[in-house]
Design a protein around this motif. Structure first.
Motif, short mmCIF file in Angstrom:
data_model
loop_
_atom_site.label_atom_id
_atom_site.label_comp_id
_atom_site.label_asym_id
_atom_site.label_seq_id
_atom_site.Cartn_x
_atom_site.Cartn_y
_atom_site.Cartn_z
N TYR A 122 -25.23 46.62 -8.95
CA TYR A 122 -23.85 46.45 -8.49
C TYR A 122 -22.83 46.95 -9.53
O TYR A 122 -21.71 47.28 -9.18
CB TYR A 122 -23.57 44.98 -8.19
N LYS A 146 -18.36 45.10 -5.83
CA LYS A 146 -18.71 44.21 -4.72
C LYS A 146 -19.69 44.84 -3.74
O LYS A 146 -20.45 44.14 -3.08
CB LYS A 146 -17.44 43.82 -3.96
N THR A 147 -19.65 46.16 -3.57
CA THR A 147 -20.52 46.78 -2.58
C THR A 147 -21.25 47.97 -3.20
O THR A 147 -20.87 48.48 -4.26
CB THR A 147 -19.71 47.31 -1.38
N TRP A 148 -22.28 48.45 -2.49
CA TRP A 148 -23.06 49.60 -2.97
C TRP A 148 -22.18 50.84 -3.09
O TRP A 148 -22.30 51.62 -4.02
CB TRP A 148 -24.21 49.91 -2.02
N GLU A 149 -21.29 51.01 -2.09
CA GLU A 149 -20.45 52.21 -2.08
C GLU A 149 -19.50 52.22 -3.27
O GLU A 149 -19.33 53.23 -3.95
CB GLU A 149 -19.64 52.28 -0.77
N ASN A 163 -29.35 52.06 -2.84
CA ASN A 163 -29.05 51.09 -1.78
C ASN A 163 -27.98 51.58 -0.81
O ASN A 163 -28.05 51.31 0.38
CB ASN A 163 -28.63 49.76 -2.41
N LYS A 189 -28.78 52.07 3.13
CA LYS A 189 -27.92 51.44 4.13
C LYS A 189 -27.44 52.48 5.14
O LYS A 189 -27.45 52.24 6.34
CB LYS A 189 -26.73 50.78 3.44
N PRO A 234 -31.14 48.33 6.48
CA PRO A 234 -30.50 47.46 5.49
C PRO A 234 -31.42 47.26 4.28
O PRO A 234 -32.65 47.23 4.44
CB PRO A 234 -30.31 46.15 6.24
N VAL A 235 -30.83 47.13 3.11
CA VAL A 235 -31.61 47.08 1.87
C VAL A 235 -32.66 45.97 1.88
O VAL A 235 -33.81 46.18 1.51
CB VAL A 235 -30.66 46.91 0.67
N ASP A 263 -38.37 41.03 1.79
CA ASP A 263 -38.59 42.46 2.02
C ASP A 263 -39.86 42.94 1.34
O ASP A 263 -40.56 43.81 1.85
CB ASP A 263 -37.37 43.28 1.58
N SER A 299 -31.24 40.57 7.43
CA SER A 299 -31.01 41.63 6.43
C SER A 299 -29.80 42.48 6.83
O SER A 299 -29.00 42.87 5.98
CB SER A 299 -32.26 42.49 6.24
N ALA A 300 -29.64 42.73 8.14
CA ALA A 300 -28.48 43.50 8.60
C ALA A 300 -27.20 42.70 8.38
O ALA A 300 -26.18 43.24 7.96
CB ALA A 300 -28.64 43.88 10.06
N GLU A 348 -26.30 42.87 4.78
CA GLU A 348 -25.86 44.21 4.40
C GLU A 348 -24.41 44.47 4.80
O GLU A 348 -23.67 45.12 4.08
CB GLU A 348 -26.78 45.23 5.07
N TYR A 349 -24.02 43.97 5.98
CA TYR A 349 -22.70 44.33 6.50
C TYR A 349 -21.66 43.23 6.34
O TYR A 349 -20.55 43.34 6.82
CB TYR A 349 -22.82 44.75 7.97
N LYS A 379 -19.89 42.40 3.87
CA LYS A 379 -18.70 42.83 3.12
C LYS A 379 -17.75 43.68 3.97
O LYS A 379 -16.65 43.96 3.56
CB LYS A 379 -19.13 43.62 1.88
N ILE A 387 -30.93 46.50 14.05
CA ILE A 387 -32.36 46.78 14.22
C ILE A 387 -32.93 45.93 15.33
O ILE A 387 -33.66 46.40 16.19
CB ILE A 387 -33.14 46.48 12.91
#
Lengths: 328, 146
Positions: free
Chosen positions: A38, A42-45, A134, A138, A143-144, B77, B100-101, B104-105, B107, B121
């Motif tokens: 990280y 806060k996010t991967w991007e 990651n 994504k 999803p990771v 995982d 997991s989805a 991931e989302y 944020k 998924i």
């Protein structure tokens, strides 16, 4: 199309990586390796964007310049709208050119940047590329935390960013020439076998580069492809032999160099836009400065993959751009 | 090089997946999951004095809860990667895919992130689960009528 340069040098390079690369065999050559994924973001991007900013800061710090001394900033990555690069460019007062050629971005930047420096339009050009495992998982896969099983031919997107400064000021490594590749459709639509997708593009570019410059393969001490992986590397060797009668001897692939393939769970090896420059700007350039290699042909390979088109069962187009580096 | 010829070249350098080994692992872990599930049903029906049907629901909720918890703690995982279909096919796989989805989302916001992507998924499982349930119900109705 091949460009020959008289006066373009790579003055300095910087490499920042994630934890897996930092535990790999080339760890001591990197400028900085993070312990987590990280980096305080806060996010991967956002984390990937930070990698780009970090690489540029380290680069400029090493050579004693500030962001205001840069004329042109070129950057590219894998994310939609090359997000990581765009958000890193917010902090750069210079002109910005976003570049996309998937994992071949680094050499496309070098070719374009070198052309701009050679022409005299810009004095100092910073080229940066990045990828984040990651963030790529994504966007392109699952999803990771899903971590679904993968095939042996799958490559592992590297986490890191590599940057270099190009100018006409003399230094120990010069960009001698560059060949822009054409898009090749090999008929492969397997998104888990990118080595097979990209190998013909690499072969075509290597062949065109040698032909345009009237050279044989022996001219180079090392031919380095981007991220074909273990299996793609073997495919390329045989393809070159059958198609062009060229025996790739002094050849390696940065995808099999970045990680310890026996110990680290990276399947067929590393990939991502950061893969080729992370290895080249650290270990390879170090070896060139020490005199181990004099002439190196870097051929970064990119699969121009779109998840939508892959779902529509279309084969994946690929591209490779070659840059010839020379130690002075 | 012709595309068919190139495909042959690629196949020559493509390693075979360990299908047999993967199947054995999936069989064993899947079987183990079955034993655990049966144990949970027996446990609930005995200690809560409820019917097997009700205990089955409790068992499903337990497995879903544990899968989601383990996914959130970040190690499920790795188990899925090892056990493959042994954990993907049972309800644990469905819960894991959804969780997991969602993680991931998260944020990207509650509605635009979790709401829109949670079933990314596992949505396919719901759709085709309903389609196949409907198909088999129709077959059963027809066969039953005969």
């Amino acid at each position: 199309m091949t460009f020959n340069y008289k006066n373009v040098y790579i003055n300095e390079t910087a490499t920042v990586t994630g934890p897996y690369e930092g535990k790999g065999p080339l760890s001591k050559y990197f400028d900085y390796s993070y312990e987590d994924l990280y980096f305080g973001c806060k996010t991967w991007e956002q984390a990937e964007s930070k990698l780009v900013s970090d690489a540029v800061d380290i680069l400029l710090g090493k050579i004693g310049l500030t962001r205001f001394d840069v004329d042109l900033f070129m950057a590219g990555d894998l994310l939609n709208q090359i997000t990581a690069s765009n958000y890193a460019a917010v902090n750069m007062p210079s002109s910005f050119a976003g570049v996309y050629a998937a994992c071949a971005t680094s050499t496309l930047e070098l070719a374009l940047g070198a052309s701009i420096v050679e022409s005299g339009f810009a004095e100092r050009v910073v080229c940066a590329t990045s990828s984040h495992n990651n963030a790529a998982e994504k966007q392109f896969r699952y999803p990771v935390e899903y971590g679904g099983p993968k095939r042996k031919t799958t490559t592992f997107t590297s986490t890191g960013s590599a940057a270099c400064l190009l100018s006409a000021k003399k230094s120990s490594i010069r960009i001698e020439s560059a060949t822009l590749g054409s898009v090749i459709d090999s008929g492969i639509n397997d998104v888990y076998h990118m080595g097979a997708v990209m190998a013909p593009a690499a072969a075509t570019t290597i062949y065109n580069h040698l032909k345009d410059n009237n050279r044989t393969i022996d001219y180079y001490d090392l031919i380095l492809t981007g991220d074909l992986g273990i299996y793609g590397k073997e495919i390329l060797k045989e393809y070159m032999q059958i198609e062009y009668g060229i025996n790739l001897k002094n050849y390696n692939d940065t995808g099999v160099m970045l990680y310890d393939l026996k110990e680290q769970p990276v399947y067929a090896g590393a990939s991502g836009p950061a893969c080729a420059p992370l290895v080249t700007y650290s270990y390879i350039m170090d070896a060139m400065k020490k005199g181990k290699y004099k002439r190196v042909l870097l051929v970064a390979t990119g699969a121009l993959m779109s998840p939508s088109m892959a779902n529509e069962k279309l084969s994946i187009p690929a591209i490779a751009h070659a840059v010839s580096l020379e130690a002075i | 090089m012709e595309k068919t010829k190139y495909k042959d070249l690629v196949n020559k350098h493509t390693p075979k997946e360990d299908v047999f080994y993967n199947a054995i692992i999936a069989f064993l872990i899947g079987g183990l999951m079955g034993i655990i599930a049966q144990g949970l049903i027996d446990f609930y029906s005995y200690y809560l004095s409820i019917s097997t049907k009700e205990a089955t629901v409790c068992m499903l909720v337990t497995l879903i809860f544990l899968s989601c918890l383990f996914t959130s703690l970040g190690f499920f995982d790795k188990l899925v990667n090892f056990a493959k279909c042994g954990l993907i096919v049972p309800i644990t796989g469905f819960a894991h895919a959804t969780m997991s989805a969602a993680l991931e989302y998260r944020k990207e916001g509650m509605i635009t992130g979790i709401g829109a992507n949670m079933l990314k998924i596992s949505g396919a499982v719901i759709i085709f689960g309903v389609v196949s349930a409907w198909t088999f119900s129709v077959i059963r109705a027809i066969v039953g009528a005969i």
